[in-house]
Design an enzyme around this catalytic site. Structure first.
Site, short mmCIF file in Angstrom:
data_model
loop_
_atom_site.label_atom_id
_atom_site.label_comp_id
_atom_site.label_asym_id
_atom_site.label_seq_id
_atom_site.Cartn_x
_atom_site.Cartn_y
_atom_site.Cartn_z
N ASP A 32 0.86 -1.20 0.00
CA ASP A 32 0.00 0.00 0.00
C ASP A 32 0.89 1.24 0.00
OD1 ASP A 32 -3.21 0.51 1.01
OD2 ASP A 32 -1.81 2.19 1.13
N SER A 96 -12.34 3.42 -0.67
CA SER A 96 -12.01 4.58 -1.51
C SER A 96 -11.58 4.14 -2.90
CB SER A 96 -10.93 5.44 -0.85
OG SER A 96 -9.76 4.69 -0.66
N HIS A 101 -10.32 -5.02 -3.34
CA HIS A 101 -9.00 -5.29 -2.75
C HIS A 101 -9.15 -5.73 -1.30
CE1 HIS A 101 -10.02 -1.06 -2.16
NE2 HIS A 101 -9.36 -1.11 -1.01
P1 5GP Z 1 -9.75 1.48 0.61
O1 5GP Z 1 -9.86 2.74 1.40
O2 5GP Z 1 -10.49 1.60 -0.70
O3 5GP Z 1 -10.11 0.24 1.36
O4 5GP Z 1 -8.20 1.31 0.29
C1 5GP Z 1 -7.55 1.87 -0.80
C2 5GP Z 1 -6.07 1.76 -0.51
O5 5GP Z 1 -5.37 1.97 -1.70
C3 5GP Z 1 -5.58 2.80 0.49
O6 5GP Z 1 -5.01 2.12 1.60
C4 5GP Z 1 -4.55 3.60 -0.30
O7 5GP Z 1 -3.44 3.98 0.48
C5 5GP Z 1 -4.18 2.66 -1.42
N1 5GP Z 1 -3.77 3.29 -2.65
C6 5GP Z 1 -4.41 4.30 -3.31
N2 5GP Z 1 -3.77 4.61 -4.44
C7 5GP Z 1 -2.68 3.80 -4.50
C8 5GP Z 1 -1.64 3.65 -5.47
O8 5GP Z 1 -1.55 4.33 -6.49
N3 5GP Z 1 -0.68 2.70 -5.20
C9 5GP Z 1 -0.74 1.92 -4.08
N4 5GP Z 1 0.24 1.01 -3.91
N5 5GP Z 1 -1.72 2.02 -3.16
C10 5GP Z 1 -2.68 2.95 -3.37
#
Ligand code: 5GP
Ligand code: ZN
Length: 115
Positions: A32, A96, A101
């Site tokens: 992440d 987000s 994932h």
């Molecule tokens: P959510 O909030 O949808 O469960 O998690 C999305 C995750 O994706 C977040 O923890 C954020 O830090 C990660 N993330 C967002 N954009 C990127 C990216 O471009 N590369 C990586 N490696 N992680 C990302």
């Protein structure tokens, strides 16, 4: 959302750099960008799926995803002390990213209930 404007699809296609830990034909694990624990890995299906609620009857999605998450946890040496797998779905779940994932979090003690 199409694969063209989905960040995780672009990571899977190698168009956006990521620190990849493991890859199978159907799933990909990478660090992440904004880690919330000493180990914070995202595990995604390679095909675009918007989230858990979109999986429906395509239950074959889950096995490769969860197998890779637990395999990476083992490779990171997390089995003994433990880890947490998190799947955020939709607004109330705190999702987000618009591509399914699983978060693998480890290396520190997690609290409960989650925030
Ligand atoms: P959510 O909030 O949808 O469960 O998690 C999305 C995750 O994706 C977040 O923890 C954020 O830090 C990660 N993330 C967002 N954009 C990127 C990216 O471009 N590369 C990586 N490696 N992680 C990302
Ligand atoms: Zn996608």
């Amino acid at each position: 959302m199409t694969p063209n404007d989905c960040i995780f699809c672009r990571i899977a296609a190698g168009e956006i750099p990521a620190r990849i830990l493991a890859r199978t034909d159907s799933a990909l694990a990478f660090h992440d960008l904004n880690p919330q624990a000493p180990h914070h890995v995202l595990v995604i299906p390679v095909p675009h799926i918007s989230g858990a609620a979109a999986v429906g009857s395509e239950t074959e999605v889950w096995a490769p995803l969860m197998s890779l998450a637990t395999e990476v946890a083992r490779q990171l040496g997390l089995d003994e002390k433990g880890y947490r797998l998190v799947l955020n779905q939709g607004q109330d779940g705190g999702q987000s990213g618009g591509h399914l994932h699983v978060h693998l979090l480890g290396g520190r003690r997690m609290s409960w209930p989650p925030g």
